[in-house]
Design a protein around this motif. Structure first.
Motif, PDB file in Angstrom:
ATOM      1  N   PRO A 173      24.620  19.263 -47.149  1.00 19.02           N
ATOM      2  CA  PRO A 173      25.136  18.064 -46.477  1.00 19.02           C
ATOM      3  C   PRO A 173      26.637  18.098 -46.219  1.00 19.02           C
ATOM      4  O   PRO A 173      27.135  17.333 -45.397  1.00 19.02           O
ATOM      5  N   SER A 174      27.369  18.975 -46.888  1.00 16.94           N
ATOM      6  CA  SER A 174      28.810  19.079 -46.622  1.00 16.94           C
ATOM      7  C   SER A 174      29.081  19.790 -45.297  1.00 16.94           C
ATOM      8  O   SER A 174      30.198  19.717 -44.777  1.00 16.94           O
ATOM      9  N   ASN A 230      19.116  19.777 -46.304  1.00 18.82           N
ATOM     10  CA  ASN A 230      17.898  19.844 -47.129  1.00 18.82           C
ATOM     11  C   ASN A 230      18.129  20.462 -48.501  1.00 18.82           C
ATOM     12  O   ASN A 230      17.168  20.746 -49.225  1.00 18.82           O
ATOM     13  N   GLY A 231      19.383  20.718 -48.864  1.00 16.17           N
ATOM     14  CA  GLY A 231      19.659  21.343 -50.154  1.00 16.17           C
ATOM     15  C   GLY A 231      21.143  21.544 -50.337  1.00 16.17           C
ATOM     16  O   GLY A 231      21.958  20.888 -49.675  1.00 16.17           O
ATOM     17  N   ARG A 273      27.815  20.331 -59.307  1.00 16.80           N
ATOM     18  CA  ARG A 273      28.367  18.967 -59.452  1.00 16.80           C
ATOM     19  C   ARG A 273      27.957  18.101 -58.262  1.00 16.80           C
ATOM     20  O   ARG A 273      27.600  16.927 -58.433  1.00 16.80           O
ATOM     21  N   ARG A 274      28.029  18.675 -57.059  1.00 17.30           N
ATOM     22  CA  ARG A 274      27.639  17.913 -55.871  1.00 17.30           C
ATOM     23  C   ARG A 274      26.158  17.552 -55.927  1.00 17.30           C
ATOM     24  O   ARG A 274      25.748  16.451 -55.549  1.00 17.30           O
ATOM     25  N   ALA A 275      25.341  18.495 -56.399  1.00 21.35           N
ATOM     26  CA  ALA A 275      23.904  18.232 -56.494  1.00 21.35           C
ATOM     27  C   ALA A 275      23.606  17.151 -57.522  1.00 21.35           C
ATOM     28  O   ALA A 275      22.793  16.251 -57.274  1.00 21.35           O
ATOM     29  N   LEU A 276      24.253  17.218 -58.665  1.00 20.82           N
ATOM     30  CA  LEU A 276      24.010  16.222 -59.716  1.00 20.82           C
ATOM     31  C   LEU A 276      24.497  14.838 -59.290  1.00 20.82           C
ATOM     32  O   LEU A 276      23.883  13.821 -59.634  1.00 20.82           O
ATOM     33  N   THR A 277      25.585  14.806 -58.532  1.00 16.68           N
ATOM     34  CA  THR A 277      26.058  13.523 -57.994  1.00 16.68           C
ATOM     35  C   THR A 277      25.051  12.962 -56.998  1.00 16.68           C
ATOM     36  O   THR A 277      24.746  11.758 -57.008  1.00 16.68           O
ATOM     37  N   LEU A 311      17.214  14.110 -48.317  1.00 18.38           N
ATOM     38  CA  LEU A 311      17.213  15.581 -48.371  1.00 18.38           C
ATOM     39  C   LEU A 311      15.797  16.108 -48.618  1.00 18.38           C
ATOM     40  O   LEU A 311      15.381  17.103 -48.008  1.00 18.38           O
ATOM     41  N   GLN A 312      15.065  15.457 -49.512  1.00 16.91           N
ATOM     42  CA  GLN A 312      13.685  15.862 -49.779  1.00 16.91           C
ATOM     43  C   GLN A 312      12.833  15.764 -48.514  1.00 16.91           C
ATOM     44  O   GLN A 312      12.049  16.675 -48.201  1.00 16.91           O
ATOM     45  N   ALA A 313      12.970  14.661 -47.800  1.00 14.76           N
ATOM     46  CA  ALA A 313      12.166  14.463 -46.593  1.00 14.76           C
ATOM     47  C   ALA A 313      12.460  15.537 -45.559  1.00 14.76           C
ATOM     48  O   ALA A 313      11.533  16.067 -44.916  1.00 14.76           O
ATOM     49  N   ASN A 314      13.726  15.894 -45.391  1.00 10.71           N
ATOM     50  CA  ASN A 314      14.075  16.953 -44.445  1.00 10.71           C
ATOM     51  C   ASN A 314      13.461  18.285 -44.854  1.00 10.71           C
ATOM     52  O   ASN A 314      12.952  19.027 -44.020  1.00 10.71           O
TER      53      ASN A 314
END
Length: 486
Positions: free
Chosen positions: A413-414, A422-423, A439-443, A454-457
């Protein structure tokens, strides 16, 4: 339609050590749906022979190759919609365990002789000299174990077209120079533009130098292997043959990998209703005794070889920090003994948060993919990767190093819009870069709306073999056009 002889050192479910086995079952099945007639040829390892004894196998040829008696079996395999040809001969059939290495992790000392036998059988079948009333239009070879086939066929005037796929350039089939005499290879092969590679015989160069068409398993990897950084010393040859080199992304066999129908899961689910994904998570946590901390904390999964290439050292160095955050982590794989020992030591220290499962278990691989919230693939290089595509389809967000097929399939997403992302990915294979992505994922995990988008994509993506099989079919025709113009 085309007759395709698909030669591979492994194919699921007869033998699997990695993604090549999945490709060697799934791609032929997809080609069959497009009207091709495909025969998948693999060596007859003991496990493979045991499996086909339970099927409707029949002997279709008996011959001798370099004084070795060879029996060729034809068999259907339950759950695999293709016909297999299995080569039974002592150098393969009398040796249990790993097909390439001994129990200590060392390459079998006669690998050159063993896979030369396999290549010789492939050559005979390609030329209609193997005692089988079937001749291919195209021989599709895979990785170094079949690399000699295009070279051995090259000068035959009535040969079929040849396609060679590089699944992992790091494994090249390098042997001492003297082996060319043992194998009675033509002296014309002993040249820098042929099989010679810095004073050794390179099986993979046979495929790269002589095949009519070359492929790799993702567009990204096709670009990378033409550079010194990823070319493993063969980038010059690959640049010279780049007009014949294509990157075709591997696909997913939805018959085996589908959360809606997966028999390995305690509960099935789909993109429209993810409630049972949490049921899968709770079931796995309970069975693996991952009970410490809040049930709302993310579960991180890894399935793969425990080797430096897969970035397992980055995971190891991050585990104490991750586990102190309350995360749970489950690992499935085998490989480097030092890495295995480090994981087991950490498991003892973080009992209830870290589960280390050495070896390979197909059912557990599916369960980890379904149960995890985040799937870790920090590979230093990754020709294609299948696990990130499995995880996307299972609503499990992959976190990957931005290389090869990983950068072709995972969109952070960045860098991408929220209708594309999607990840998570990171650019440099360093601990700092990896942990920034973590860190970005956990946030993101703490923001359910963002995470679910993100899951839906990911689950909406088409990772099937449909498009890739069409690309291979077109490539076969291009190879046939090449040889018709000779």
């Amino acid at each position: 339609m085309h007759n395709i002889l698909f030669a591979s050192s492994e194919a699921y479910p007869l033998m699997k050590t990695g993604g090549l086995a999945d490709v060697s079952a799934s791609l032929p099945a997809a080609l069959k749906e497009l009207g091709c007639t495909v025969r998948v040829l693999i060596p007859g390892y003991p496990a493979a022979l045991d499996t086909i004894k339970k099927s409707r196998r029949r002997k279709i040829a008996q011959l001798t190759i370099r004084d070795e008696p060879v029996t060729l079996w034809q068999t259907p395999i339950k759950g695999a919609d293709v016909t297999f040809w299995v080569m039974e001969c002592a150098p393969f059939s009398d040796r249990p365990g790993n097909p390439y290495q001994d129990p200590d992790g060392n390459d079998w000392p006669d690998n050159a002789e063993r896979f030369h036998l396999f290549c010789e059988l492939t050559r005979l079948l390609a030329l209609g000299q193997g005692g089988v009333n079937w001749t291919p239009d195209v021989v599709h070879c895979n990785d170094w174990q079949t690399g000699l086939v295009p070279a051995l066929l090259h000068d035959h005037p009535e040969r079929p077209a040849t396609v060679f796929t590089i699944h992992n350039l790091a494994y090249q089939g390098l042997f001492p120079a003297e082996i060319r005499h043992t194998l009675e290879l033509p002296e014309t092969f002993w040249h820098m533009d042929s099989l010679e590679f810095y004073g050794k015989v390179s099986f993979i160069k046979g495929g790269i130098a002589y095949a009519d068409q070359l492929t790799t398993v993702s567009p990204g990897y096709a670009e990378e292997i033409r550079t010194p950084e990823y070319g493993c010393g063969l980038d010059g040859l690959l640049r010279a043959r780049e007009a014949y080199l294509s990157g075709i992304l591997n696909g997913v066999n939805y018959a085996d990998w589908n959360p809606q129908t997966d028999p390995h899961l305690v509960a099935n689910y789909h993109a429209g209703d993810l409630d049972n994904k949490s049921v899968c998570k709770q079931d796995l946590l309970q069975r693996l005794n991952l009970h410490a901390g809040s049930t709302d904390q993310p579960l991180l999964g890894f399935v793969g070889r425990l080797v430096e290439q897969k970035g397992i050292d980055l995971i190891l160095d991050s585990l104490p920090w991750l586990l102190k955050q309350g995360c749970r982590v489950v690992v499935l794989g085998s490989g480097d003994s030092d890495l295995e020992q480090r994981l087991q030591t950490l498991q003892k220290k973080f009992s209830g948060q870290l589960s280390v499962n050495l070896g390979y278990d197909e059912a557990l691989a599916h369960q980890i993919t379904a149960a995890s919230d985040l799937f870790l693939m920090p590979s230093r290089f990754e020709p294609c990767g299948l696990n990130q595509m499995y995880s996307l389809y299972y609503g499990t967000l992959p976190l990957v190093h931005k290389v090869g097929g990983l950068r072709d399939t995972v969109f952070d997403p960045s860098e991408f819009t929220m209708d594309q992302a999607n990840g998570f990915s990171f650019k440099e294979p360093t601990l700092e870069s990896f942990q920034q992505a973590l860190r970005r994922a956990l946030t993101s995990y703490q923001n359910p709306e963002h995470w679910q988008s993100l899951q839906a994509n990911g689950m909406a993506g088409d990772y099937s073999w449909k498009n890739s099989a069409r690309a291979y079919k077109d490539l076969y025709q291009a190879a046939l056009n090449q040889i018709s113009e000779r």
